[in-house]
Every structure is written in C-alpha cells, then in structure tokens.
Design an enzyme around this catalytic site. Structure first.
Site, mmCIF file in Angstrom:
data_model
loop_
_atom_site.group_PDB
_atom_site.id
_atom_site.type_symbol
_atom_site.label_atom_id
_atom_site.label_comp_id
_atom_site.label_asym_id
_atom_site.label_seq_id
_atom_site.Cartn_x
_atom_site.Cartn_y
_atom_site.Cartn_z
ATOM 1 N N TYR A 190 1.011 -1.127 -0.005
ATOM 2 C CA TYR A 190 0.067 0.002 -0.013
ATOM 3 C C TYR A 190 1.028 1.303 0.102
ATOM 4 O O TYR A 190 0.933 1.926 1.179
ATOM 5 C CB TYR A 190 -0.945 -0.083 1.101
ATOM 6 C CG TYR A 190 -1.969 0.980 1.212
ATOM 7 C CD1 TYR A 190 -3.181 0.778 0.253
ATOM 8 C CD2 TYR A 190 -1.800 2.130 1.828
ATOM 9 C CE1 TYR A 190 -3.957 1.854 0.473
ATOM 10 C CE2 TYR A 190 -2.752 3.004 2.159
ATOM 11 C CZ TYR A 190 -3.883 2.887 1.495
ATOM 12 O OH TYR A 190 -4.812 3.720 1.323
ATOM 13 N N LYS A 199 -0.586 9.759 1.839
ATOM 14 C CA LYS A 199 -1.505 10.048 2.870
ATOM 15 C C LYS A 199 -0.801 10.840 3.995
ATOM 16 O O LYS A 199 -1.310 11.775 4.380
ATOM 17 C CB LYS A 199 -2.450 8.854 3.191
ATOM 18 C CG LYS A 199 -3.218 8.283 2.232
ATOM 19 C CD LYS A 199 -4.509 9.370 1.721
ATOM 20 C CE LYS A 199 -5.224 8.369 0.669
ATOM 21 N NZ LYS A 199 -6.528 9.064 0.213
#
Length: 254
Positions: A156, A162
């Site tokens: 990921y 993020k």
C-alpha cells in the site's frame, strides 16, 4: 433542517465509493454538488450520471466535470467550470486517489511519478485553484486520508502520500487561517469499497477481522459533513480517525 443550504461543494473522485457517499451526505444537508471523476467515458461517467440524477431529485444543483487532478491544466479547467457555474466554492473535499497495490521498493519510475502526481501534487493543485473561489466567504477543505498514513499496510504505497497530505492539512490550516478557511482531515479505517476487493488479495489476514471493525463509507461522510458544518469551528488542522476503534489495540482475541 438543511444546514448547508446555499453552499457549493466539490468532491474529487465522487462518482463512486467514499466520494459518492460524501456527495450524497452533503447534498442531503442542502449543498449543491460538483461531481468530479477522472475519465469522460466508461463506468465512472455512467456512475457520475446516476449520482447526478439522484442528487437533482433532491432539488440540488449539480455539475459533472471529468478532470484528472494529476494534471495542473486539467485542474484549472475543473475550477474554471465551477466558477462559470457557481461563482464561488464553499467546500473542497480532497478524496480522489490512485495507486497500485505493490511494495514501494518494487514500484517502477512511472508508478512512483503517478503516485506523487495524483495523490500529492494533484491535491495541492486543487487547493491552489480553489483559493480564489473561497477567498471572500471563507470555506472548508477536508482531506480524506487512511490508516496507511500511520500504520504499515501490505503493498500500500498510497499510505506515504496520505501521510504527506496530513502534514499539508496542518500547514494549510495555519497558512489559510487568516482567510477564514478551515482545513482538516478524516482518516478512514478499512472501508469496503471497490479497492477493498483488490486489497484482500495482498492482505490475506484481513478477512480475520471482526465485521464490526469495518467502516461504512457513510461513516466517513458523516464526519466530513460535520467538518463542513458550523459545529466544527473549533477544529483546525486536525485529522480525525474514523476506524471503529481498529487502531486502539494491537491485541485482539477475535
């Protein structure tokens, strides 16, 4: 009572998943909605049309604008459309994301560039272009993050972007304070959207989690709507975790 009546919201990547849930929630609260999706054809376009029809049945004004946020020119076109149609913008919801599921050390150069251009630069482009439309009346910017920003998640690489954007939330909250633009984030836990089907191929243990720990897109939308409301004026530069308590404990008996 429609608390967001007369307001306009742009949700990037809003034809499906979490973005769609946010669009529906803000529209239910009275806001007019700009529906953004990447391609002007295909399933995303069809889903955007379905969402448009649903929101307009509530009496809301909508605007469908295909735009790839990784392109500055495309973002400029998106906000030009918003200016022509609404004149101002009250809420910018940074939801769009795109990344492969594979370890960072195995990413090709083109994948690395896409990772940064869509999930970091694209969001910055949107903030920059939104400011002239939000400058007079203030507004709210809400970034949709995920637990990958702070915890390891197999294959990921999006998590690193993020995390970077959560820092942008803090920085922009201070730099835009004088303009009365409030900036916050919502960090979602494991949400069962289209990408979940792919995630489970790389994270076999995910199916062992109790069902009550999975977050519904509507729960992300609820907190996003709260951050757009006058009830949240005391929250500035924060990223609120919405994960049903998943990150509270490393040890679970079931």
């Amino acid at each position: 009572m429609d608390s967001l009546s007369g307001k306009t919201a742009l949700i990037t990547g809003s034809s499906r998943g979490i973005g769609k849930a946010i669009a529906k929630k803000l529209a239910a609260a009275g806001a007019d909605i700009v529906i953004n999706y990447r391609k002007a054809s295909g399933s995303s376009h069809a889903q955007a049309e379905e969402l448009r029809d649903e929101l307009e049945s509530l009496g809301r004004k909508t605007l469908m604008v295909p735009a790839d946020i990784s392109s500055k020119e495309s973002v400029k076109g998106l906000f030009s459309n918003i200016k022509d149609s609404f004149g101002t913008l009250d809420f910018l919801i940074l939801n769009a994301a795109k990344a492969p599921f594979k370890p960072i050390e195995k990413l090709f150069e083109r994948e690395l560039r896409q990772l940064v251009e869509t999930n970091y630069l694209g969001n910055i482009f949107c903030i920059q272009e939104a400011l002239p439309l939000m400058d007079k009346a203030g507004g709210r910017i809400v970034f949709i993050s995920s637990l990958g920003s702070r915890y390891y998640n197999p294959s990921y690489p999006l998590g690193s972007m993020k995390a970077a954007m959560e820092s942008v939330v803090r920085d922009c909250a201070e730099s835009l304070r004088a303009k009365k633009i409030l900036v916050n984030g919502v960090c979602g836990g494991i949400v069962k959207t289209d990408s979940f089907k792919v995630l489970r191929q790389y994270w076999e243990e995910i199916d062992r989690l109790p069902e009550e720990l999975f977050v519904d897109p509507g729960e992300i939308a609820d907190v996003t709507a709260f951050l757009c409301s006058t009830a949240s004026t005391g929250i500035i530069g924060q990223t609120i975790v919405v994960d049903r308590g998943l990150s509270n404990s490393l040890y679970r008996t079931s």
